[in-house]
Design a protein around this motif. Sequence first.
Motif, mmCIF file in Angstrom:
data_model
loop_
_atom_site.group_PDB
_atom_site.id
_atom_site.type_symbol
_atom_site.label_atom_id
_atom_site.label_comp_id
_atom_site.label_asym_id
_atom_site.label_seq_id
_atom_site.Cartn_x
_atom_site.Cartn_y
_atom_site.Cartn_z
ATOM 1 N N UNK A 214 -17.370 -17.224 30.300
ATOM 2 C CA UNK A 214 -16.372 -17.530 31.325
ATOM 3 C C UNK A 214 -15.601 -16.257 31.656
ATOM 4 N N UNK A 215 -15.261 -16.114 32.931
ATOM 5 C CA UNK A 215 -14.510 -14.953 33.397
ATOM 6 C C UNK A 215 -13.130 -15.378 33.878
ATOM 7 N N UNK A 216 -12.134 -14.554 33.564
ATOM 8 C CA UNK A 216 -10.804 -14.692 34.162
ATOM 9 C C UNK A 216 -10.802 -13.740 35.350
ATOM 10 N N UNK A 217 -10.889 -14.290 36.547
ATOM 11 C CA UNK A 217 -11.102 -13.510 37.761
ATOM 12 C C UNK A 217 -9.817 -13.446 38.579
ATOM 13 N N UNK A 218 -9.438 -12.232 38.972
ATOM 14 C CA UNK A 218 -8.302 -12.074 39.880
ATOM 15 C C UNK A 218 -8.818 -12.107 41.314
ATOM 16 N N UNK A 219 -8.153 -12.871 42.139
ATOM 17 C CA UNK A 219 -8.561 -13.002 43.544
ATOM 18 C C UNK A 219 -7.322 -13.037 44.419
ATOM 19 N N UNK B 39 0.732 -16.525 42.225
ATOM 20 C CA UNK B 39 1.662 -15.993 41.221
ATOM 21 C C UNK B 39 0.924 -15.385 40.033
ATOM 22 N N UNK B 40 -0.309 -14.971 40.254
ATOM 23 C CA UNK B 40 -1.101 -14.439 39.145
ATOM 24 C C UNK B 40 -0.783 -13.005 38.774
ATOM 25 N N UNK C 234 -6.631 -5.826 44.777
ATOM 26 C CA UNK C 234 -7.592 -6.928 44.766
ATOM 27 C C UNK C 234 -8.035 -7.225 46.189
ATOM 28 N N UNK C 235 -9.338 -7.111 46.427
ATOM 29 C CA UNK C 235 -9.896 -7.481 47.730
ATOM 30 C C UNK C 235 -10.764 -8.727 47.646
ATOM 31 N N UNK C 236 -11.180 -9.101 46.433
ATOM 32 C CA UNK C 236 -11.944 -10.336 46.268
ATOM 33 C C UNK C 236 -11.068 -11.504 46.740
ATOM 34 N N UNK C 237 -11.597 -12.316 47.625
ATOM 35 C CA UNK C 237 -10.798 -13.376 48.237
ATOM 36 C C UNK C 237 -11.127 -14.738 47.643
ATOM 37 N N UNK C 238 -10.137 -15.599 47.633
ATOM 38 C CA UNK C 238 -10.301 -16.995 47.230
ATOM 39 C C UNK C 238 -9.795 -17.854 48.386
ATOM 40 N N UNK C 239 -10.717 -18.447 49.105
ATOM 41 C CA UNK C 239 -10.373 -19.249 50.266
ATOM 42 C C UNK C 239 -10.269 -20.714 49.875
ATOM 43 N N UNK D 30 0.574 -12.766 45.834
ATOM 44 C CA UNK D 30 -0.635 -13.244 46.497
ATOM 45 C C UNK D 30 -1.889 -13.176 45.658
ATOM 46 N N UNK D 31 -1.767 -12.719 44.406
ATOM 47 C CA UNK D 31 -2.919 -12.678 43.499
ATOM 48 C C UNK D 31 -2.958 -13.973 42.697
#
Length: 393
Positions: free
Chosen positions: A180-185, A243-244, A152-157, A196-197
Amino acid sequence: MLQTPIIVPRKDLISMAVLTEEQTLLRDSARTWTQEKSPVTAFRKMRDGGAPLGYDPAAFAEMAEMGWTGVIIPEEYGGSAFGYVGMGLILEETGRTLTASPLIATALAGASAIILGGSDAQKQAWLPKIASGDAVATLAIDEGAHHAPAKVTLTATKGDGGYALAGAKTFVLEGMAADVFVVSARTSGAVGDADGISLFLVPADAAGLTRRALKLADSRGAANLTFEDVTVGADALLGAEGAGGPLLEKVLDRARAGLSAEMLGSALQAFETTLDYLKTRVQFGQVIGAFQALQHRAAKMFTELEMTRSCVEAALAAIDSDTPDVPELVSLAKAKVGDTLHLISNEMVQMHGGIGMTDAHDAGLYLKRARAAEATFGGQSYHRDRYARLQGY
């Protein structure tokens, strides 16, 4: 000269071994509906008509009316809590007729994510809509050409009161139909780390989120997503921050098991169609099923189907029982059904000869669906490797 008898397997040998009365009724109703309302000809018509979403919304509405979209959802949220074996029975029948729908994306994967990781507010907001078919939820997980949920490179800041998402997702099932999307970040850690996901519920109309439709080989719907500083509130977090990873694996295992059931259904129908052809096609003065070489190939397909069914049933039952060996059994099922469907879809084309190579015959439709399904949520090599690692090799 005596001829070796043509193989005629009993169809009751390739059905669920032990079903409750309710499960039998569910399977039979699904079989009746798919054969009468959604045969392969309906899929072909949808494909030729260029359906923008990759499925027939009217047919999906009928599925919702029959309660299929709420099979795994608890009763307090509008579902029937019939379990993953029940969902597998439905998906096996849709696989037989190549019925295209968002069932796996929303009623299985999306719903599982919210059931397993959602807060009470998130469950109240989305599960009743998913159960009624009024909303489509789907996973936005992968970022490359191959299934790799930890990369996963998509970031959640994290910011004031929420998060800003930036990055992209690829091959999102039902991406153009989703609400709706369940997005991993990634909120911490390095690419490839399971830690860290974080998972987020992101509405499809969120500012900064763009979708680009994809046309897959099997004519199903998918999309690539781009997130440009998509802002969501703290209440969009699914489970705990960072903890995803473990939660995502549980969700994916449920999606993989359901997809395996659908693939089993496709393999069964491809085999039965081919078997019928072997018993009716006459060449050199006799039906081609009398040739021993073809009988051997048919026997191999039959035995592979029997083993595959055992693997798929075990995975679905383990999920319902919440046993600790769910990951191993799911990877075993997905790898096995991938090999089996690959074999049978190839044999379906080859044994039908020239007609099997034409678009006028259904063989090509099963072949294309087989290749797309094999790659979805991890192919055979991915799951063989995962199974080995889980076993300590």
